[in-house]
Scaffold this motif. Structure first.
Motif, short mmCIF file in Angstrom:
data_model
loop_
_atom_site.label_atom_id
_atom_site.label_comp_id
_atom_site.label_asym_id
_atom_site.label_seq_id
_atom_site.Cartn_x
_atom_site.Cartn_y
_atom_site.Cartn_z
N TRP A 178 100.22 22.70 130.31
CA TRP A 178 101.02 23.05 129.15
C TRP A 178 100.56 22.17 127.98
CZ3 TRP A 178 103.72 27.14 130.61
CH2 TRP A 178 104.22 27.23 131.91
N PRO A 179 100.61 22.66 126.72
CA PRO A 179 101.08 23.97 126.29
C PRO A 179 100.00 25.04 126.27
CG PRO A 179 100.66 22.62 124.38
CD PRO A 179 100.34 21.75 125.58
N GLU A 180 98.76 24.70 126.69
CA GLU A 180 97.72 25.72 126.71
C GLU A 180 98.13 26.91 127.56
OE1 GLU A 180 93.07 26.35 128.17
OE2 GLU A 180 93.96 24.34 128.19
N ARG A 182 101.02 28.13 128.01
CA ARG A 182 101.96 28.99 127.27
C ARG A 182 101.22 29.99 126.41
NH1 ARG A 182 105.09 29.25 122.36
NH2 ARG A 182 107.28 29.77 122.79
N GLY A 183 100.17 29.53 125.73
CA GLY A 183 99.39 30.44 124.89
C GLY A 183 98.72 31.53 125.69
N VAL A 184 98.19 31.18 126.86
CA VAL A 184 97.53 32.17 127.71
C VAL A 184 98.54 33.22 128.19
CG1 VAL A 184 96.30 32.51 129.89
CG2 VAL A 184 95.74 30.55 128.44
N HIS A 186 101.60 33.95 126.91
CA HIS A 186 102.10 34.76 125.79
C HIS A 186 101.05 35.76 125.35
CE1 HIS A 186 105.69 32.16 124.22
NE2 HIS A 186 105.95 32.80 125.34
N GLY A 187 99.79 35.35 125.39
CA GLY A 187 98.72 36.28 125.05
C GLY A 187 98.66 37.47 125.98
N ALA A 233 107.99 24.98 126.83
CA ALA A 233 107.18 26.20 126.73
C ALA A 233 107.99 27.46 127.01
CB ALA A 233 106.01 26.12 127.72
#
Length: 264
Positions: A178-180, A182-184, A186-187, A233
């Motif tokens: 996290w937070p990487e 979260r971006g994956v 959400h993407g 996240a």
């Protein structure tokens, strides 16, 4: 499929199976060697059906025919009960072990593509809980499982055994930190629902009544629960209402309850 009878537990051909009770040793050797251990012909068969390749099998005489049916071209080492116990450090009641080549893990985006329900395991250290969570995921309709970087290995022998081989059935891979992560996620269009005991959390039944189309359930470690970064996240924090003075469930049990409530 060569069949070789081995009488010496110190035989170098059996090195993959030696001292399986030493958890720390296996954690070092299995990933570094690109191997994991599958136990019982049923579990080995599920691994092979999922495309995993055995490097060798270790069997007792009475289990030879059943194990040989899933060996492919891998050598089968036949040993006595006494040699198996001296070699592994425990009584091999299920009759067969296989040293399996560890597959390359897929990308997160590939695993969750099209998934409606995903289970995320953050930093769970008990292999039994990891295996039980995978079994719940398989039985209750999760489309994928994602494990955090410090989560116990789903391909560790105990995890595989407790899961009844469902670690080969449910698509899974490891998340970044996290937070990487979260971006994956959400993407990929996933709503992150963290299971935690926090003020203002939404009850599971209320969340399930209006569940987002695509949900990732985030389950925390034994004792400490979810990390602050995981909670930060999350899009929603969800709690399972409890009674009888009990504040929470075992993580695998909680995963099963939440997955059942969110079934589609």
């Amino acid at each position: 499929m060569p069949i070789e009878r081995v009488d010496d537990p110190d035989d170098p051909r059996l090195a993959d199976y030696r001292d399986l009770t030493d958890v720390a040793l296996r954690r070092v050797l299995e990933p570094a060697g690109g191997l994991y251990i599958a136990e019982s012909a049923k579990v080995i068969g599920r691994a092979v059906a999922a495309g995993h390749r055995p490097r060798s099998l270790l069997v007792q005489e009475k289990w030879l025919d059943e194990a040989a049916s899933v060996a492919g071209d891998a050598p089968v080492y036949v040993v006595t009960d006494a040699v198996a116990e001296r070699l592994t450090g425990y009584a091999v009641h299920r009759g067969a072990l296989a040293a399996m080549h560890r597959p390359v893990l897929p990308e997160v985006a590939d695993v969750v593509a099209g998934a409606r329900t995903v289970l995320i395991l953050e930093d769970i250290v008990d292999h039994t809980n990891v295996g039980a969570a995978f079994r719940a995921a398989a039985g209750l309709g999760a489309d994928a499982v994602l494990v955090a970087p410090r989560c116990a290995d789903p391909l560790y022998r105990r995890s595989v055994r407790v899961s009844m081989g469902t670690v080969f059935q449910v698509p899974w891979t490891r998340l970044p930190e996290w937070p990487e992560a979260r971006g994956v996620l959400h993407g990929a269009g996933l709503h992150l629902a963290a299971l935690a005991l926090t003020a203002g959390a939404v009850t599971l039944d209320a969340f399930a009544a209006a569940r987002p189309e695509r949900v990732a359930l985030v389950m925390g470690a034994e004792g400490d629960g979810l990390s602050r970064r995981a909670l930060a996240a999350a899009d929603t924090v969800v709690t399972i209402p409890m009674s009888g003075g009990v504040d929470s469930l075992n993580v695998a049990a909680a995963a099963a309850v939440a997955l059942w409530a969110l079934r589609v």
